[in-house]
Design a protein around this motif. Sequence first.
Motif, PDB file in Angstrom:
ATOM      1  N   GLU A   1      35.532  41.743  44.218  1.00  0.00           N
ATOM      2  CA  GLU A   1      35.668  40.389  43.693  1.00  0.00           C
ATOM      3  C   GLU A   1      34.307  39.807  43.337  1.00  0.00           C
ATOM      4  O   GLU A   1      34.179  39.054  42.371  1.00  0.00           O
ATOM      5  CB  GLU A   1      36.381  39.490  44.706  1.00  0.00           C
TER       6      GLU A   1
ATOM      7  N   PHE B   1      42.493  33.712  44.258  1.00  0.00           N
ATOM      8  CA  PHE B   1      41.666  34.910  44.339  1.00  0.00           C
ATOM      9  C   PHE B   1      40.575  34.745  45.387  1.00  0.00           C
ATOM     10  O   PHE B   1      40.036  33.650  45.571  1.00  0.00           O
ATOM     11  CB  PHE B   1      41.019  35.221  42.982  1.00  0.00           C
TER      12      PHE B   1
ATOM     13  N   CYS C   1      36.766  35.929  47.230  1.00  0.00           N
ATOM     14  CA  CYS C   1      35.408  36.100  46.724  1.00  0.00           C
ATOM     15  C   CYS C   1      34.529  36.896  47.674  1.00  0.00           C
ATOM     16  O   CYS C   1      33.324  36.987  47.459  1.00  0.00           O
ATOM     17  CB  CYS C   1      34.748  34.726  46.513  1.00  0.00           C
TER      18      CYS C   1
ATOM     19  N   TYR D   1      39.491  33.113  35.153  1.00  0.00           N
ATOM     20  CA  TYR D   1      40.381  33.188  36.312  1.00  0.00           C
ATOM     21  C   TYR D   1      41.795  32.705  35.962  1.00  0.00           C
ATOM     22  O   TYR D   1      42.779  33.236  36.473  1.00  0.00           O
ATOM     23  CB  TYR D   1      39.824  32.370  37.471  1.00  0.00           C
TER      24      TYR D   1
ATOM     25  N   ALA E   1      37.808  30.323  41.860  1.00  0.00           N
ATOM     26  CA  ALA E   1      38.583  31.527  42.186  1.00  0.00           C
ATOM     27  C   ALA E   1      39.707  31.210  43.144  1.00  0.00           C
ATOM     28  O   ALA E   1      40.862  31.623  42.941  1.00  0.00           O
ATOM     29  CB  ALA E   1      37.651  32.585  42.785  1.00  0.00           C
TER      30      ALA E   1
ATOM     31  N   TYR F   1      33.373  41.182  39.967  1.00  0.00           N
ATOM     32  CA  TYR F   1      34.087  40.461  38.911  1.00  0.00           C
ATOM     33  C   TYR F   1      33.402  39.129  38.623  1.00  0.00           C
ATOM     34  O   TYR F   1      33.140  38.777  37.465  1.00  0.00           O
ATOM     35  CB  TYR F   1      35.537  40.230  39.327  1.00  0.00           C
TER      36      TYR F   1
END
Length: 257
Positions: free
Chosen positions: A156, A149, A151, A248, A144, A159
């Motif tokens: 998140e 991105f 976490c 991702y 990620a 996801y």
Amino acid sequence: MDRASRKRLARLQKQEMRIAAKYEKAKPSVFASVQNKIPDGLRDKLELAFRKGFQLVFEKGSGLIDKTYNAESLQREYEENEQALSERVTGGRLRRLRARSRAAVRGGTGIALAEGAALGVLGVGLPDIPLFLAGMLRGLYRIAQSFGFGCKSDGERCYLLLLVAASLSKGEERGRLAALADATAHALDRGGVCPAALDECIDTAAARLADEMLAAKFVQGLPVVGIAGGLQNVPVYRRITSYAAWAYEKRSLLRRG
């Protein structure tokens, strides 16, 4: 969306179709012969162990996981790659962006192998679940972050858990979970509210892991012979992290586009 990103996105979509088709046609597990020997109630215990394992790692283990790899280095490399992509998007620059995610998939395989094999020799089945989940989440966090991105938020984490569940599902269920993961990503990337609750996502991921690893964990609980069950950690780890790397990267392309 620029031409290089469109081309890469189309390739990713074809890859996912091939992977899904391959998983649908996969031969029965080598542990299929022990299915009728599994005690009643073991599957429920396994699901509960995965559920509690996720809760434990999310509540107390994330800080420890962060110390096992250089998150700052990942962030710097991501920012450098994004700066280059903001100037010009090329196939080579997109490949550099995903290089670290592939390293996370490869790097965690050895850890999953060693941990599963060692505990399998000792006849340790269920108690290794927090260790397996910590190693799996370490790989997912690295993937990620290699695409920029986070976490740590509930959204998140939802996801991420949906990716875990989708990667271990087939047919309509895989499509449903993948669509929910896409909807979650769409909401998060636009500052919206996550459409799923964290507890529900934990339950979904725990259920799929329990179904996938039930026979292997039963075998792993048998002294010496259990090494075979422990080795099942590796294909499960690779399937989950490979799917996450694909998802991702797709999310990164769509967000940029």
